[in-house]
Design a protein around this motif. Sequence first.
Motif, mmCIF file in Angstrom:
data_model
loop_
_atom_site.group_PDB
_atom_site.id
_atom_site.type_symbol
_atom_site.label_atom_id
_atom_site.label_comp_id
_atom_site.label_asym_id
_atom_site.label_seq_id
_atom_site.Cartn_x
_atom_site.Cartn_y
_atom_site.Cartn_z
ATOM 1 N N LYS A 115 43.604 26.953 35.645
ATOM 2 C CA LYS A 115 42.731 26.260 34.698
ATOM 3 C C LYS A 115 42.237 24.998 35.399
ATOM 4 O O LYS A 115 43.020 24.313 36.059
ATOM 5 C CB LYS A 115 43.553 25.892 33.459
ATOM 6 N N TYR A 116 40.952 24.726 35.302
ATOM 7 C CA TYR A 116 40.406 23.515 35.928
ATOM 8 C C TYR A 116 39.164 23.061 35.186
ATOM 9 O O TYR A 116 38.636 23.785 34.332
ATOM 10 C CB TYR A 116 40.070 23.788 37.405
ATOM 11 N N THR A 117 38.703 21.872 35.512
ATOM 12 C CA THR A 117 37.454 21.373 34.936
ATOM 13 C C THR A 117 36.394 21.481 36.017
ATOM 14 O O THR A 117 36.655 21.191 37.183
ATOM 15 C CB THR A 117 37.621 19.905 34.472
ATOM 16 N N ASN A 118 35.197 21.946 35.626
ATOM 17 C CA ASN A 118 34.135 22.073 36.631
ATOM 18 C C ASN A 118 33.238 20.833 36.588
ATOM 19 O O ASN A 118 33.471 19.899 35.809
ATOM 20 C CB ASN A 118 33.374 23.396 36.468
ATOM 21 N N GLU A 119 32.185 20.848 37.419
ATOM 22 C CA GLU A 119 31.300 19.686 37.524
ATOM 23 C C GLU A 119 30.572 19.362 36.229
ATOM 24 O O GLU A 119 30.115 18.246 36.030
ATOM 25 C CB GLU A 119 30.224 19.992 38.576
ATOM 26 N N ASP A 120 30.424 20.370 35.359
ATOM 27 C CA ASP A 120 29.758 20.143 34.063
ATOM 28 C C ASP A 120 30.753 19.764 32.972
ATOM 29 O O ASP A 120 30.446 19.857 31.790
ATOM 30 C CB ASP A 120 28.994 21.417 33.650
ATOM 31 N N LYS A 121 31.949 19.374 33.397
ATOM 32 C CA LYS A 121 33.020 18.944 32.486
ATOM 33 C C LYS A 121 33.501 20.072 31.575
ATOM 34 O O LYS A 121 34.056 19.844 30.509
ATOM 35 C CB LYS A 121 32.589 17.728 31.647
ATOM 36 N N LYS A 122 33.234 21.306 31.973
ATOM 37 C CA LYS A 122 33.720 22.447 31.196
ATOM 38 C C LYS A 122 35.085 22.866 31.724
ATOM 39 O O LYS A 122 35.310 22.884 32.932
ATOM 40 C CB LYS A 122 32.768 23.642 31.365
ATOM 41 N N VAL A 123 35.981 23.237 30.808
ATOM 42 C CA VAL A 123 37.284 23.728 31.239
ATOM 43 C C VAL A 123 37.166 25.229 31.482
ATOM 44 O O VAL A 123 36.686 25.975 30.623
ATOM 45 C CB VAL A 123 38.378 23.422 30.190
ATOM 46 N N ILE A 124 37.530 25.645 32.686
ATOM 47 C CA ILE A 124 37.384 27.035 33.118
ATOM 48 C C ILE A 124 38.777 27.639 33.318
ATOM 49 O O ILE A 124 39.666 26.984 33.850
ATOM 50 C CB ILE A 124 36.640 27.114 34.481
ATOM 51 N N THR A 125 38.935 28.885 32.904
ATOM 52 C CA THR A 125 40.159 29.617 33.220
ATOM 53 C C THR A 125 39.760 30.761 34.132
ATOM 54 O O THR A 125 38.863 31.529 33.807
ATOM 55 C CB THR A 125 40.817 30.172 31.935
ATOM 56 N N LEU A 126 40.381 30.815 35.308
ATOM 57 C CA LEU A 126 39.992 31.808 36.314
ATOM 58 C C LEU A 126 41.193 32.640 36.746
ATOM 59 O O LEU A 126 42.257 32.096 37.036
ATOM 60 C CB LEU A 126 39.400 31.064 37.533
ATOM 61 N N ASP A 127 41.006 33.957 36.754
ATOM 62 C CA ASP A 127 42.033 34.851 37.306
ATOM 63 C C ASP A 127 41.668 35.095 38.762
ATOM 64 O O ASP A 127 40.527 35.427 39.065
ATOM 65 C CB ASP A 127 42.038 36.198 36.564
#
Length: 188
Positions: free
Chosen positions: A132-144
């Motif tokens: 789980k991380y935050t991207n440049e657009d301040k969106k929280v992303i969950t990546l497998d």
Amino acid sequence: MSLYEIIKVPNPFLKIKAKPVIDINNNILTILNDMLETMYNANGIGLAATQIAIDKRLIVMDCGKSDFEESDVTEEEYDEKVRNNKIEPNPIKMINPEIISLGKDLQEREEGCLSIPGYNANVKRPSSLTVKYTNEDKKVITLDAKGLLATCIQHEIDHLNGILFIDHISKLKREIILKKAIKEYSKQ
Ligand code: ZN
């Protein structure tokens, strides 16, 4: 764009635990872009902010985008394709990355590090994970992730916790690598 100097062992900054990013401002976005540029310039596939002496939880990676399943090719074929730029670029920038789960299966892969250039070792790590991380657009992303990307994510997040890939190998092998590397770099 500007390039950072990548610090090498035994720089004590590589042992620090980096601090979370509170405010995703233009300064952070510039650092991420410059980190990616620095990583490409050094022919790396991942870079953590601690490697450029910045005390923030930021990592960048590019393990390539592939149109095939990694499980359909051998690890050597896959790594060869990555090395020969046969795979489309796929830059990923992560702010405050956090592994939320690790797969049970382990995979062994040869790892290297821009902070210990010229020295590689096989490291066994979980072959899949969810991050789980935050991207440049301040969106929280969950990546497998699996395969090379899963290795890369673990290697880079380790950096933010002051851990190097050689910390995952035997003490004897680690000391041999460190001794040789430090001697070599001190001559440069
Ligand atoms: Zn590294």
